[in-house]
Write an enzyme that holds these catalytic residues in place. Structure first.
Site, PDB file in Angstrom:
ATOM      1  NE  ARG A  34     -10.595   2.192   6.334  1.00  0.00           N
ATOM      2  CZ  ARG A  34     -10.832   2.889   5.233  1.00  0.00           C
ATOM      3  NH1 ARG A  34     -10.072   3.909   4.941  1.00  0.00           N
ATOM      4  NH2 ARG A  34     -11.833   2.576   4.418  1.00  0.00           N
TER       5      ARG A  34
ATOM      6  N   GLY B  53      -1.222   1.644  22.271  1.00  0.00           N
ATOM      7  CA  GLY B  53      -2.378   2.520  22.513  1.00  0.00           C
ATOM      8  C   GLY B  53      -1.982   3.992  22.569  1.00  0.00           C
TER       9      GLY B  53
ATOM     10  CE1 TYR C 264      -3.934   2.211   0.551  1.00  0.00           C
ATOM     11  CE2 TYR C 264      -2.587   3.248   2.249  1.00  0.00           C
ATOM     12  CZ  TYR C 264      -3.707   3.249   1.436  1.00  0.00           C
ATOM     13  OH  TYR C 264      -4.606   4.296   1.511  1.00  0.00           O
TER      14      TYR C 264
HETATM   15  N1  LIG Z   1     -10.164   6.649   4.192  1.00  0.00           N
HETATM   16  C1  LIG Z   1      -8.934   7.036   4.517  1.00  0.00           C
HETATM   17  O1  LIG Z   1      -8.651   7.269   5.697  1.00  0.00           O
HETATM   18  C2  LIG Z   1      -7.898   7.249   3.453  1.00  0.00           C
HETATM   19  C3  LIG Z   1      -6.688   7.814   3.821  1.00  0.00           C
HETATM   20  C4  LIG Z   1      -5.715   7.994   2.858  1.00  0.00           C
HETATM   21  C5  LIG Z   1      -5.961   7.681   1.543  1.00  0.00           C
HETATM   22  N2  LIG Z   1      -7.144   7.145   1.203  1.00  0.00           N
HETATM   23  C6  LIG Z   1      -7.352   6.778  -0.203  1.00  0.00           C
HETATM   24  O2  LIG Z   1      -8.640   7.181  -0.646  1.00  0.00           O
HETATM   25  C7  LIG Z   1      -9.153   6.211  -1.554  1.00  0.00           C
HETATM   26  C8  LIG Z   1     -10.531   5.731  -1.102  1.00  0.00           C
HETATM   27  O3  LIG Z   1     -10.437   5.193   0.188  1.00  0.00           O
HETATM   28  P1  LIG Z   1     -11.717   4.686   0.995  1.00  0.00           P
HETATM   29  O4  LIG Z   1     -11.458   4.941   2.420  1.00  0.00           O
HETATM   30  O5  LIG Z   1     -12.941   5.220   0.374  1.00  0.00           O
HETATM   31  O6  LIG Z   1     -11.614   3.119   0.765  1.00  0.00           O
HETATM   32  P2  LIG Z   1     -12.662   2.045   0.262  1.00  0.00           P
HETATM   33  O7  LIG Z   1     -12.007   0.737   0.412  1.00  0.00           O
HETATM   34  O8  LIG Z   1     -13.988   2.264   0.898  1.00  0.00           O
HETATM   35  O9  LIG Z   1     -12.824   2.419  -1.274  1.00  0.00           O
HETATM   36  C9  LIG Z   1     -11.954   1.967  -2.281  1.00  0.00           C
HETATM   37  C10 LIG Z   1     -12.785   1.651  -3.521  1.00  0.00           C
HETATM   38  O10 LIG Z   1     -11.908   1.209  -4.574  1.00  0.00           O
HETATM   39  C11 LIG Z   1     -12.462   0.039  -5.164  1.00  0.00           C
HETATM   40  N3  LIG Z   1     -11.352  -0.735  -5.749  1.00  0.00           N
HETATM   41  C12 LIG Z   1     -10.342  -1.361  -5.095  1.00  0.00           C
HETATM   42  N4  LIG Z   1      -9.526  -1.945  -5.981  1.00  0.00           N
HETATM   43  C13 LIG Z   1     -10.025  -1.682  -7.219  1.00  0.00           C
HETATM   44  C14 LIG Z   1      -9.631  -2.024  -8.531  1.00  0.00           C
HETATM   45  N5  LIG Z   1      -8.547  -2.767  -8.768  1.00  0.00           N
HETATM   46  N6  LIG Z   1     -10.381  -1.573  -9.564  1.00  0.00           N
HETATM   47  C15 LIG Z   1     -11.503  -0.842  -9.350  1.00  0.00           C
HETATM   48  N7  LIG Z   1     -11.925  -0.493  -8.123  1.00  0.00           N
HETATM   49  C16 LIG Z   1     -11.185  -0.904  -7.067  1.00  0.00           C
HETATM   50  C17 LIG Z   1     -13.171  -0.668  -4.026  1.00  0.00           C
HETATM   51  O11 LIG Z   1     -14.124  -1.618  -4.451  1.00  0.00           O
HETATM   52  C18 LIG Z   1     -13.785   0.511  -3.294  1.00  0.00           C
HETATM   53  O12 LIG Z   1     -15.033   0.856  -3.827  1.00  0.00           O
HETATM   54  C19 LIG Z   1      -8.110   5.106  -1.653  1.00  0.00           C
HETATM   55  O13 LIG Z   1      -7.287   5.369  -2.770  1.00  0.00           O
HETATM   56  C20 LIG Z   1      -7.298   5.286  -0.388  1.00  0.00           C
HETATM   57  O14 LIG Z   1      -5.980   4.818  -0.556  1.00  0.00           O
HETATM   58  C21 LIG Z   1      -8.121   6.906   2.127  1.00  0.00           C
HETATM   59  O1  LIG Z   2      -9.376  -2.232  16.252  1.00  0.00           O
HETATM   60  C1  LIG Z   2      -8.391  -1.486  16.075  1.00  0.00           C
HETATM   61  C2  LIG Z   2      -7.925  -1.112  14.806  1.00  0.00           C
HETATM   62  C3  LIG Z   2      -6.833  -0.286  14.695  1.00  0.00           C
HETATM   63  N1  LIG Z   2      -6.214   0.195  15.824  1.00  0.00           N
HETATM   64  C4  LIG Z   2      -5.076   1.130  15.730  1.00  0.00           C
HETATM   65  O2  LIG Z   2      -5.577   2.316  15.193  1.00  0.00           O
HETATM   66  C5  LIG Z   2      -4.574   2.977  14.417  1.00  0.00           C
HETATM   67  C6  LIG Z   2      -5.165   3.306  13.072  1.00  0.00           C
HETATM   68  O3  LIG Z   2      -5.382   2.120  12.347  1.00  0.00           O
HETATM   69  P1  LIG Z   2      -6.293   2.057  11.052  1.00  0.00           P
HETATM   70  O4  LIG Z   2      -6.337   0.634  10.645  1.00  0.00           O
HETATM   71  O5  LIG Z   2      -7.580   2.749  11.274  1.00  0.00           O
HETATM   72  O6  LIG Z   2      -5.528   2.937   9.967  1.00  0.00           O
HETATM   73  P2  LIG Z   2      -3.986   3.283   9.711  1.00  0.00           P
HETATM   74  O7  LIG Z   2      -3.764   4.654  10.238  1.00  0.00           O
HETATM   75  O8  LIG Z   2      -3.085   2.225  10.223  1.00  0.00           O
HETATM   76  O9  LIG Z   2      -3.924   3.246   8.156  1.00  0.00           O
HETATM   77  C7  LIG Z   2      -4.746   4.101   7.394  1.00  0.00           C
HETATM   78  O10 LIG Z   2      -4.003   5.200   7.115  1.00  0.00           O
HETATM   79  C8  LIG Z   2      -4.413   6.103   6.124  1.00  0.00           C
HETATM   80  C9  LIG Z   2      -5.031   5.467   4.921  1.00  0.00           C
HETATM   81  O11 LIG Z   2      -4.210   5.476   3.801  1.00  0.00           O
HETATM   82  C10 LIG Z   2      -5.676   4.170   5.108  1.00  0.00           C
HETATM   83  O12 LIG Z   2      -7.035   4.358   5.331  1.00  0.00           O
HETATM   84  C11 LIG Z   2      -5.140   3.305   6.171  1.00  0.00           C
HETATM   85  O13 LIG Z   2      -4.056   2.649   5.632  1.00  0.00           O
HETATM   86  C12 LIG Z   2      -3.392   2.030  14.387  1.00  0.00           C
HETATM   87  O14 LIG Z   2      -2.432   2.450  15.291  1.00  0.00           O
HETATM   88  C13 LIG Z   2      -3.962   0.687  14.825  1.00  0.00           C
HETATM   89  O15 LIG Z   2      -3.006  -0.071  15.518  1.00  0.00           O
HETATM   90  C14 LIG Z   2      -6.681  -0.156  17.076  1.00  0.00           C
HETATM   91  O16 LIG Z   2      -6.147   0.255  18.088  1.00  0.00           O
HETATM   92  N2  LIG Z   2      -7.742  -0.997  17.158  1.00  0.00           N
END
Ligand SMILES: NC(=O)c1ccc[n+]([C@@H]2O[C@H](COP(=O)([O-])OP(=O)(O)OC[C@H]3O[C@@H](n4cnc5c(N)ncnc54)[C@H](O)[C@@H]3O)[C@@H](O)[C@H]2O)c1
Ligand SMILES: O=c1ccn([C@@H]2O[C@H](COP(=O)(O)OP(=O)(O)O[C@H]3OC[C@@H](O)[C@H](O)[C@H]3O)[C@@H](O)[C@H]2O)c(=O)[nH]1
Length: 347
Positions: free
Chosen positions: A218, A239, A177
């Site tokens: 998450r 934590g 990732y």
């Molecule tokens: N939510 C966050 O905290 C966060 C943080 C940093 C970056 N992002 C980025 O934002 C974007 C969306 O994240 P999200 O939280 O909505 O995640 P999500 O998993 O809900 O959404 C991702 C979407 O991409 C689709 N997808 C995955 N692989 C695919 C492929 N090969 N072809 C077509 N579709 C595909 C999934 O089906 C899903 O609908 C991602 O690129 C993620 O890396 C999210």
């Molecule tokens: O049940 C849980 C899940 C997670 N955690 C902790 O919570 C923190 C956040 O974890 P998450 O799984 O929500 O997400 P992360 O911050 O590790 O990664 C995220 O970062 C930014 C985005 O790119 C992605 O959505 C995701 O990779 C971590 O320190 C993890 O150890 C808990 O303490 N308990």
């Protein structure tokens, strides 16, 4: 039929005219100024972005998604709308389509899901981004990549500015990732320099809100689902690791500003409010059920110990900063989780 002259002077029949477009084409819904592709638009952030872009009657929105972590359910209110189209498509395959803008989100974002099939995750980031850049080049579209704070790895600089190059393990279980997104950023800038493609790169920090998968894995969705089910909140050790949580409406606003502005990025989009995971668990307890237990469980390798965006650049260049406070955002998310889990609030 009218005759036309060919370049050698011969008279040739002009080709048959295409049939007139459907009268619907002239209804207000069809007069779109902008046709926008959202890859990953059936996911959490993508579906909120669709909602916002569809509010503008001049936009036509096309979602391409393979439904790995997304769902048609997130888009059900737009099904059948004349300005909306949904395509089952995997971005690791080329897509031939005519669009003006591309928001490239497709990629699983929860560590649980991106680690589930790491080879597919890196293919999605690398081949998927190459395909979308190829599409942008062919049709002259502007393309925005949703990169991540994970490009900073386990950061040694705090808070993180866009100039920080990061501290990433290239061979770890998160690398599919974070290294995948780093290559995706490289590809974006190489296409920009070499082919003049208009690019925008957002580095998104942890985002939360309604429509996250209940069992997404998450931390915010885990804690909320656990709290509503009356289960212990699983804080991964120690934590004291921190994250900064941005509510999804703020995030979407930032993405649209970035796309519409003139700066390529990379630009941090996140909420600088920083919390330890124990603090987050305490907040969820307080909001939902003070009797809940907090259980310390094992962590996973390479978990970043601290994370907080420096948003000076987004404030200056996008005039953007988040508005929704964590407690308010959690309350909005609680309503959605209660509905989906069928758990009624007792007053
Ligand atoms: N939510 C966050 O905290 C966060 C943080 C940093 C970056 N992002 C980025 O934002 C974007 C969306 O994240 P999200 O939280 O909505 O995640 P999500 O998993 O809900 O959404 C991702 C979407 O991409 C689709 N997808 C995955 N692989 C695919 C492929 N090969 N072809 C077509 N579709 C595909 C999934 O089906 C899903 O609908 C991602 O690129 C993620 O890396 C999210
Ligand atoms: O049940 C849980 C899940 C997670 N955690 C902790 O919570 C923190 C956040 O974890 P998450 O799984 O929500 O997400 P992360 O911050 O590790 O990664 C995220 O970062 C930014 C985005 O790119 C992605 O959505 C995701 O990779 C971590 O320190 C993890 O150890 C808990 O303490 N308990």
């Amino acid at each position: 039929m009218a005759a036309a002259n060919s370049s050698n002077g011969d008279s040739v029949k002009s080709p048959k005219r295409p049939p007139p477009p459907s009268p619907l084409r002239f209804s207000k819904f069809y007069q779109s100024n902008m046709r926008i592709l959202i890859t990953g638009g059936a996911g959490f952030i993508g579906s909120h972005l669709v909602d916002r872009l569809m509010e503008n009657e001049k936009n036509e929105v096309i979602v391409a998604d393979n439904y790995f972590t997304g769902s048609k359910d997130n888009l059900k209110k737009w099904m059948g709308h004349p300005r909306f189209e949904l395509i089952r498509h995997d971005v690791t395959e080329p897509l031939i389509i005519e669009v003006d803008q591309i928001y490239h989100l497709a990629c699983p974002a929860s560590p649980v899901f991106y680690k589930y099939n790491p080879v597919k995750t890196i293919k999605t980031n690398v081949i998927g981004t190459l395909n979308m850049l190829g599409l942008a080049k062919r049709v002259g579209a502007r393309i925005l990549l949703t990169s991540t704070s994970e490009v900073y790895g386990d950061p040694l600089e705090h808070p993180q500015t866009e100039t920080y190059w990061g501290n990433v393990n290239p061979i770890g279980v998160r690398s599919c990732y974070d290294e995948g997104k780093r290559v995706a950023e490289t590809l974006m800038f190489d296409y920009h320099r070499q082919h003049g493609i208009e690019i925008r790169v957002a580095r998104i920090f942890n985002t939360y809100g309604p429509r996250m998968n209940i069992d997404d894995g998450r931390v915010v969705s885990n804690f909320l689902a656990q709290a509503l089910r009356g289960e212990p909140l699983t804080v991964q050790s120690p934590g004291t690791q921190t994250r900064s949580f941005c509510y999804v409406s703020d995030l979407v606003d930032g993405l649209i500003r970035l796309m519409g502005g003139s700066d390529t990025g990379p630009i941090n989009i996140g909420n600088p409010g920083e919390f330890t995971m124990l603090e987050l668990a305490e907040t969820v307890k307080e909001l939902i059920n003070p009797d809940l237990e907090i259980k310390i469980v094992d962590n996973t390798p390479d978990d970043p110990r601290q994370r907080k965006p420096d948003i000076t650049k987004s404030k200056e260049l996008l005039h953007w900063e988040p508005k929704v406070k964590l407690r308010d955002g959690l309350t909005l998310m609680e309503e959605d989780f209660r509905l989906r889990l069928g758990v009624v609030k007792n007053n």
